[in-house]
Every structure is written in C-alpha cells, then in structure tokens.
Design a protein around this motif. Structure first.
Motif, short mmCIF file in Angstrom:
data_model
loop_
_atom_site.label_atom_id
_atom_site.label_comp_id
_atom_site.label_asym_id
_atom_site.label_seq_id
_atom_site.Cartn_x
_atom_site.Cartn_y
_atom_site.Cartn_z
N THR A 223 0.83 -1.20 0.00
CA THR A 223 0.00 0.00 0.00
C THR A 223 0.87 1.25 0.00
OG1 THR A 223 -0.06 0.16 2.41
CG2 THR A 223 -1.72 -1.24 1.36
N GLN A 224 0.25 2.39 -0.22
CA GLN A 224 0.99 3.65 -0.18
C GLN A 224 1.58 3.88 1.20
OE1 GLN A 224 1.57 5.75 -2.91
NE2 GLN A 224 3.05 6.55 -1.43
N ALA A 225 0.84 3.52 2.25
CA ALA A 225 1.35 3.70 3.61
C ALA A 225 2.59 2.83 3.83
CB ALA A 225 0.26 3.35 4.63
N GLU A 226 2.57 1.61 3.32
CA GLU A 226 3.73 0.72 3.47
C GLU A 226 4.92 1.24 2.68
OE1 GLU A 226 1.21 -3.40 4.26
OE2 GLU A 226 1.63 -2.73 2.21
N GLN A 227 4.66 1.75 1.48
CA GLN A 227 5.74 2.33 0.68
C GLN A 227 6.35 3.55 1.38
OE1 GLN A 227 6.84 0.66 -1.72
NE2 GLN A 227 5.22 -0.24 -2.98
N ASP A 228 5.51 4.33 2.02
CA ASP A 228 5.99 5.51 2.74
C ASP A 228 6.87 5.10 3.92
OD1 ASP A 228 4.72 7.22 1.01
OD2 ASP A 228 2.97 7.54 2.31
N VAL A 229 6.48 4.04 4.61
CA VAL A 229 7.30 3.53 5.72
C VAL A 229 8.68 3.14 5.20
CG1 VAL A 229 7.60 1.61 7.33
CG2 VAL A 229 5.41 2.79 7.22
N TRP A 230 8.71 2.40 4.10
CA TRP A 230 9.99 1.96 3.54
C TRP A 230 10.86 3.16 3.15
CZ3 TRP A 230 12.67 -2.47 3.17
CH2 TRP A 230 13.79 -2.48 2.33
N ARG A 231 10.26 4.15 2.51
CA ARG A 231 11.03 5.32 2.07
C ARG A 231 11.61 6.06 3.28
NH1 ARG A 231 6.19 6.07 -1.25
NH2 ARG A 231 6.59 5.22 -3.33
N THR A 232 10.78 6.21 4.31
CA THR A 232 11.23 6.92 5.51
C THR A 232 12.38 6.19 6.18
OG1 THR A 232 9.05 7.87 5.92
CG2 THR A 232 10.54 7.74 7.80
N VAL A 233 12.20 4.89 6.41
CA VAL A 233 13.21 4.10 7.11
C VAL A 233 14.48 3.99 6.28
CG1 VAL A 233 13.73 1.86 8.11
CG2 VAL A 233 11.45 2.83 8.38
N SER A 234 14.35 3.78 4.97
CA SER A 234 15.53 3.67 4.11
C SER A 234 16.38 4.93 4.18
CB SER A 234 15.11 3.43 2.66
OG SER A 234 14.55 2.16 2.49
N ALA A 235 15.75 6.07 4.08
CA ALA A 235 16.49 7.33 4.11
C ALA A 235 17.20 7.52 5.44
CB ALA A 235 15.54 8.51 3.84
N GLU A 236 16.50 7.24 6.53
CA GLU A 236 17.10 7.43 7.86
C GLU A 236 18.25 6.46 8.10
OE1 GLU A 236 16.50 9.74 9.99
OE2 GLU A 236 14.67 10.65 9.19
N LEU A 237 18.04 5.18 7.76
CA LEU A 237 19.08 4.18 8.02
C LEU A 237 20.28 4.35 7.09
CD1 LEU A 237 17.03 0.94 8.77
CD2 LEU A 237 18.33 2.34 10.38
N ASN A 238 20.04 4.71 5.85
CA ASN A 238 21.16 4.91 4.94
C ASN A 238 22.11 5.98 5.47
OD1 ASN A 238 20.29 2.97 3.16
ND2 ASN A 238 19.35 4.40 1.72
N ALA A 239 21.55 7.05 5.99
CA ALA A 239 22.38 8.12 6.55
C ALA A 239 23.15 7.63 7.78
CB ALA A 239 21.50 9.32 6.91
N LYS A 240 22.50 6.85 8.60
CA LYS A 240 23.16 6.34 9.81
C LYS A 240 24.25 5.33 9.46
CE LYS A 240 19.08 7.09 12.69
NZ LYS A 240 19.63 8.07 13.63
N HIS A 241 24.04 4.52 8.43
CA HIS A 241 25.06 3.56 8.03
C HIS A 241 26.35 4.26 7.60
CE1 HIS A 241 21.91 0.21 7.01
NE2 HIS A 241 21.95 0.51 8.29
N GLN A 242 26.21 5.39 6.95
CA GLN A 242 27.41 6.11 6.51
C GLN A 242 28.26 6.53 7.70
OE1 GLN A 242 28.39 6.25 3.29
NE2 GLN A 242 26.57 4.96 3.05
N ARG A 243 27.64 6.82 8.82
CA ARG A 243 28.37 7.25 10.02
C ARG A 243 28.79 6.10 10.91
NH1 ARG A 243 25.87 9.45 13.78
NH2 ARG A 243 23.68 9.24 13.14
N LEU A 244 27.98 5.03 10.95
CA LEU A 244 28.11 4.07 12.04
C LEU A 244 28.38 2.63 11.62
CD1 LEU A 244 25.13 5.53 14.09
CD2 LEU A 244 27.54 5.73 14.69
N ALA A 245 28.20 2.29 10.36
CA ALA A 245 28.46 0.92 9.89
C ALA A 245 29.91 0.81 9.44
CB ALA A 245 27.52 0.56 8.75
N CYS A 246 30.45 -0.41 9.50
CA CYS A 246 31.83 -0.63 9.10
C CYS A 246 31.97 -0.57 7.57
CB CYS A 246 32.35 -1.96 9.64
SG CYS A 246 31.62 -3.43 8.87
#
Length: 298
Positions: A61-84
């Motif tokens: 659904t659109q709501a599920e797609q929005d969740v994925w977009r939100t989480v992807s953007a947030e986690l991608n940024a955090k991975h750049q700082r905190l993942a090996c």
C-alpha cells in the motif's frame, strides 16, 4: 538466553483455512483492524508458498511504501556514520531501492551476482534448525510485512526492513555470506537443544548484534543494529567485551531491550577467524566445554 519466539507474533491457521497473526497487546497495530487484516493476508501468502514455485508478491500500500522510504532514508544516513566499511561497500554493491519496498525475488536478483543468496517467504517464526540450515543452500527465510505506519522507526518484531536492509546488506558481502554458509553447515551437526541454544546465542551477538573496531572507532556490522533506527545510535554506549564465543554463548540477556553488553572484534578478519573456527568446530559437547572452562577460570 535467546528465545526467538519472543521476536515474532505467532501465526495460526484455523480448520477453515483462515490465517491469523497474533499481535501482542503492546504492538503499535493492535487496535488497527485494517493493519491486522493486512498482516493476516501477507502471512497467508507465505504459508501458501510452495518451494519451486514463484515467490508471492505483496501489493504494498501507499502507507507501506511511505514507511519503507522513511526508514531507508534514515538508516542509509546512519550507516554512513556508524556501519563498518565492509557493510557500507556491500550496501553500495547491493543498491537496494529506496523508493519502494523490494519484492523478495527482486532482492534475490540483486544478491545473485554478488554472493548467490536468494530469499523465500516466511509467515513469521521459522524453527531455528530450518532457518539456520537453509543458509547452507544460500537461502534466507524472510517476512514480507512492514511495521505499523504510526511508528515507522520502531518495530517490536523483525519485519521486511530487518530482513532486507539488515540481513540482505550483510549477505551482499562475500565475507559475511561465507560465514552464513558455515552457519548452515554447522547446525546440521547439532543434535542437542543445548548446543543449538549456545549456537543461536553466538549468532545473536555476532551476525545480529556484532560490532567491530575500525579507524579508531567502534562500528556495527550486525543485522539487528543495521536495521534499528534507535539502537544503531546507542550501541557505542554499551559495555564492550572482546570477541569471545564462550562468553557470547553463555551470557544472560533480554532480547526485548537495547543490548547493554556487546562483543567487539578488532577487524573483519578477526570476525572471520573467530566465528569461522567456531562454526566449523562446534558440536554437541561445545557448551559443556565452555561451561567447564568458565568454572575452572573462576
């Protein structure tokens, strides 16, 4: 000790064939009838899946797609700082879509040229022996549902974000994928539940919640940290212990809270050496050997 059932909402099928996902009273979607019906329908797709047939697609659904977009953007940024570095390089090679929830066969297509792993659907909890054992065939059982839209950055259970952003990113690395294959070979040798529990606890503190020193900083590689918006920001506050499978397999811990103790490797090569040896040598006597060593040292 690791009780994997606490991580999943139980799934049942009635005599009439109706599938029900039993959410806990604290689940963000417990009072949302539409979300609960959605979870039931997605679980039914997985239960009806037959190996060798096409992977069932979820019409998100659109709501599920929005969740994925939100989480992807947030986690991608955090991975750049905190993942090996190994994880960041694997994520770049995998190139998961950020604009839509990828179907499991889409994830498989992205992994195939990198490490040969593929995904198949799971309605919820997969028994440990089956879950770990499938790694030997480079197969990963994954749920397909998304966390509740009211809390896009939180989930009380593993969802598609965890299975894909967490585990698929690991599996895009040849070095980590090789460890998963060793996990699959190891579980087939174990007959006692004590050995399986010890084994699962080591997996939890390594491939789920592992951290590593890199360039003078502590960075994460565990799938549980890579997929957790909150805990990825907090893991550096944990008590860090050396990578020690004896301690990892015997420590008591609560899987429903941020982990206060983590086991830190000195490099990815250190992870490969310690876990590789453990996965290739574990047998049913391993827990008692480590327990005896711990008592002797005290």
């Amino acid at each position: 000790m690791f009780t994997e059932a606490q991580l999943y909402s139980p799934v049942t099928r009635s005599r009439d064939g109706d599938v029900t996902v039993h959410l806990s009273d604290e689940h963000p979607g417990i009072n949302d009838a539409e979300y609960r019906a959605r979870r039931n329908a997605i679980a039914a797709l997985a239960l009806n899946y037959q190996p060798g047939t096409g992977i069932p697609h979820v019409n998100y659904t659109q709501a599920e797609q929005d969740v994925w977009r939100t989480v992807s953007a947030e986690l991608n940024a955090k991975h750049q700082r905190l993942a090996c570095t190994e994880i960041r390089d694997a994520a770049a090679a995998l190139a998961l879509p950020t604009d839509h929830v990828p179907q499991l066969d889409e994830v498989s297509d992205l992994l195939a040229p990198l490490t040969g792993f593929s995904y198949i659907p799971a309605a919820g909890l997969v028994p440990l022996r089956e879950f770990f054992g499938s790694f030997a065939d480079r197969t990963f059982h994954a749920t397909q549902y998304l966390r509740h839209h009211s809390a896009p950055l939180y989930t009380p259970e593993p969802d598609a974000v965890h299975e894909i952003i967490g585990h698929a990113t690991q599996l895009a690395s040849e070095r980590f994928a090789a460890l998963y294959v060793e996990v699959g070979a190891a579980i087939s040798r174990l007959e006692t539940e004590a050995a399986v529990k010890f084994f699962a606890d080591v997996f939890w503190f390594s491939l789920e919640f592992g951290v590593v020193r890199e360039a003078g900083e502590v960075r994460c590689y565990g799938a549980g940290l890579l997929s957790s918006y909150g805990e990825i920001e907090e893991f550096r506050d944990a008590v860090l212990r050396p990578l020690d499978v004896g301690a990892m397999g015997t420590i008591d811990y609560d899987i429903t809270h941020y982990q206060p103790v983590l086991f830190c490797a000195e490099s990815v090569g250190h992870i490969e050496a310690v876990l590789g040896e453990f996965f290739t040598t574990i047998d049913d006597e391993t827990p008692s050997r480590y327990s005896y060593s711990a008592k002797s040292a005290s």
